[in-house]
Motif scaffolding. Structure first.
Motif, PDB file in Angstrom:
ATOM      1  N   LEU A  24       0.820  -1.215   0.000  1.00 40.06           N
ATOM      2  CA  LEU A  24       0.000   0.000   0.000  1.00 40.06           C
ATOM      3  C   LEU A  24       0.855   1.267   0.000  1.00 40.06           C
ATOM      4  N   ASP A  25       1.779   1.344   0.951  1.00 40.45           N
ATOM      5  CA  ASP A  25       2.604   2.551   1.085  1.00 40.45           C
ATOM      6  C   ASP A  25       3.497   2.747  -0.141  1.00 40.45           C
ATOM      7  N   LEU A  26       4.006   1.632  -0.666  1.00 42.96           N
ATOM      8  CA  LEU A  26       4.901   1.760  -1.824  1.00 42.96           C
ATOM      9  C   LEU A  26       4.144   2.294  -3.044  1.00 42.96           C
ATOM     10  N   LEU A  32       0.271   6.178  -7.152  1.00 42.47           N
ATOM     11  CA  LEU A  32      -0.509   5.237  -7.968  1.00 42.47           C
ATOM     12  C   LEU A  32      -1.744   4.780  -7.203  1.00 42.47           C
ATOM     13  N   SER A  33      -2.863   4.640  -7.918  1.00 44.51           N
ATOM     14  CA  SER A  33      -4.097   4.291  -7.202  1.00 44.51           C
ATOM     15  C   SER A  33      -4.955   3.264  -7.943  1.00 44.51           C
ATOM     16  N   ALA A  54      -8.086  -7.065  -0.467  1.00 46.61           N
ATOM     17  CA  ALA A  54      -8.987  -6.455   0.534  1.00 46.61           C
ATOM     18  C   ALA A  54      -8.331  -5.224   1.169  1.00 46.61           C
ATOM     19  N   GLN A  55      -7.021  -5.337   1.482  1.00 49.32           N
ATOM     20  CA  GLN A  55      -6.328  -4.199   2.109  1.00 49.32           C
ATOM     21  C   GLN A  55      -6.311  -2.994   1.169  1.00 49.32           C
ATOM     22  N   LEU A  56      -6.024  -3.255  -0.119  1.00 47.97           N
ATOM     23  CA  LEU A  56      -5.948  -2.146  -1.080  1.00 47.97           C
ATOM     24  C   LEU A  56      -7.332  -1.517  -1.272  1.00 47.97           C
TER      25      LEU A  56
END
Ligand SMILES: NC(=O)c1ccc[n+]([C@@H]2O[C@H](COP(=O)([O-])OP(=O)(O)OC[C@H]3O[C@@H](n4cnc5c(N)ncnc54)[C@H](O)[C@@H]3O)[C@@H](O)[C@H]2O)c1
Ligand SMILES: [Fe+2]
Length: 387
Positions: A24-26, A32-33, A54-56
């Protein structure tokens, strides 16, 4: 001494159990999304893949998925992936998987924006066809999360091995200006890998290290890396397959696999890989298994040139027999511990296929750095011995 060229470019690597949560952080750091997760059908069903998506999504990333990738992946897999990427309007790629998924992801990232033909990137076949691209805008930004410890594809730049179905052969595409912006090597993702795949992929890593070390170029930088990769395989390959607690051994093998790729990307490989590419393209044999079966036969074929290097390896590992032959005997013993067959016959190669395999291996570019100059007849000789 001839002039040699040392070039090592390694992307930012985040290594360790649990590191996948940094994905996520990277992505955020790069702005980028809308990532496309490029994986294969097997990895797609793993709990860690579901958890990552799920996290993203919980953090408002728009995640698309492409998983129509076979083992020994083909150009058709790449073409379909590029169509998916364009219709999803993704801004980046997350490669999550073994070498097959990573290589398709790399090929997609090489061509999806600039729309060049993938085969123009086969630098080792013809350096003159390489498209003149350098801006990061020309390639789709990519991060890599390996789920096998073998190919090291996460640290071999943009180099990808894709089967050309028209020619019936594996080809290597790459561009020297394109790299993943990040690599996450999380050994916890290796735990679900079945034993036989852990063994086969581990043998791929070991083959990379040995072939790179034996490649003729004067390159002590990469020789040092290759030696450490051999040591890690010596101490941990069997443990990574046969232990009850798999994490410690698989952690070390993940490191071995990644660093061995740094060595071979700079120094090159050899005849083992040319044969494995032929067996992969023609018979769909797993790449690591093909390498594992053929490795001792090629080492014996190369022995007159590489005996001093194999003797050095035998000494560094403090083997009971510290000679080149002792080193080859160790490989044969290791294969037994890993339940890997000893002959091509046992992996269902037919004797009448050997000449075709020899011809394909000879066309492959990896043997350009084999310690002994190869001919089609040499390949046929090795194949007959390995049969
Ligand atoms: N680009 C390079 O530098 C490079 C180097 C060596 C090999 N390769 C290529 O890589 C490919 C082989 O890759 P590979 O050996 O990693 O195998 P693979 O990617 O084909 O995967 C093998 C199987 O393992 C499954 N799998 C992967 N990770 C898993 C996990 N964590 N848990 C459960 N199942 C999992 C996959 O679903 C698949 O069924 C070949 O095509 C070879 O040519 C590329
Ligand atoms: Fe390999």
């Amino acid at each position: 001494m001839t002039i040699s060229h040392w070039q090592v470019t390694v992307p930012d690597v985040t290594f360790g159990p649990g590191s996948v949560k940094h994905t996520l952080d990277l992505l955020k750091q790069q702005g980028l999304s809308r990532p496309m997760l490029v994986t294969d059908a097997g990895v797609l069903t793993q709990p860690f893949t579901k958890a990552l998506i799920a996290q993203l999504e919980a953090n408002h990333f728009l995640v698309s998925t492409f998983s129509e990738i076979k083992g020994n992946p083909t150009k058709s897999n790449v073409d379909l992936g590029v169509e998916y990427l364009q219709s999803a309007n993704s801004d980046s790629i997350i490669a999550l998987g073994g070498g097959s998924a990573i290589d398709v992801a790399k090929a997609m990232s090489l061509v999806a924006r600039n729309k060049k033909d993938l085969w123009l990137f086969c630098y080792f076949e013809d350096p003159d066809t390489l498209p003149q691209l350098s801006a990061s805008d020309d390639f789709v930004p990519m991060m890599i999360i390996p789920t096998t410890a073998g190919t090291g594809s996460e640290l071999s730049g943009s180099s990808c091995v894709i089967t050309d179905e028209v020619r019936g052969q594996k080809r290597v595409a790459y561009h020297p200006s394109h790299f993943p912006f990040a690599v996450i090597a999380d050994p916890e993702l290796l735990i679900s890998l079945p034993k036989h795949l852990s063994a086969w992929t581990g043998m791929d890593a070991l083959t990379h290290a040995i072939e790179a070390y034996c490649a003729p170029d004067f390159n002590p930088l990469c020789d040092g890396i290759a030696l450490e990769a051999v040591r890690l395989c010596y101490e941990h390959l069997s443990e990574s397959v046969n232990s009850i607690d798999l994490l410690p051994g698989r952690t070390q093998m993940m490191a071995a696999s990644s660093i061995a790729a740094v060595a071979f990307t700079s120094k090159g490989l050899g005849a083992v890989h040319s044969i494995a590419h032929a067996l992969g393209a023609l018979l769909d044999i797993h790449h690591g298994l093909a390498n594992a079966v053929v490795l001792p036969y090629v080492l014996k074929f190369n022995l007159s040139v590489i005996a001093p290097k194999l003797t050095r390896l035998a000494n560094l590992l403090a083997l009971p027999d510290r000679t080149a032959k002792g080193f080859i005997a160790w490989i044969e013993e290791l294969r037994q511990q890993l339940a890997i067959p000893n002959t091509l016959k046992e992996i269902h190669v037919k004797p009448e296929q050997l000449p075709h395999i020899a011809a394909l291996a000879y066309k492959d570019t990896e043997h350009q750095t084999n310690p002994v100059t190869m001919s089609e007849a040499n390949f046929l000789h090795i194949l007959k011995t390995a049969f």
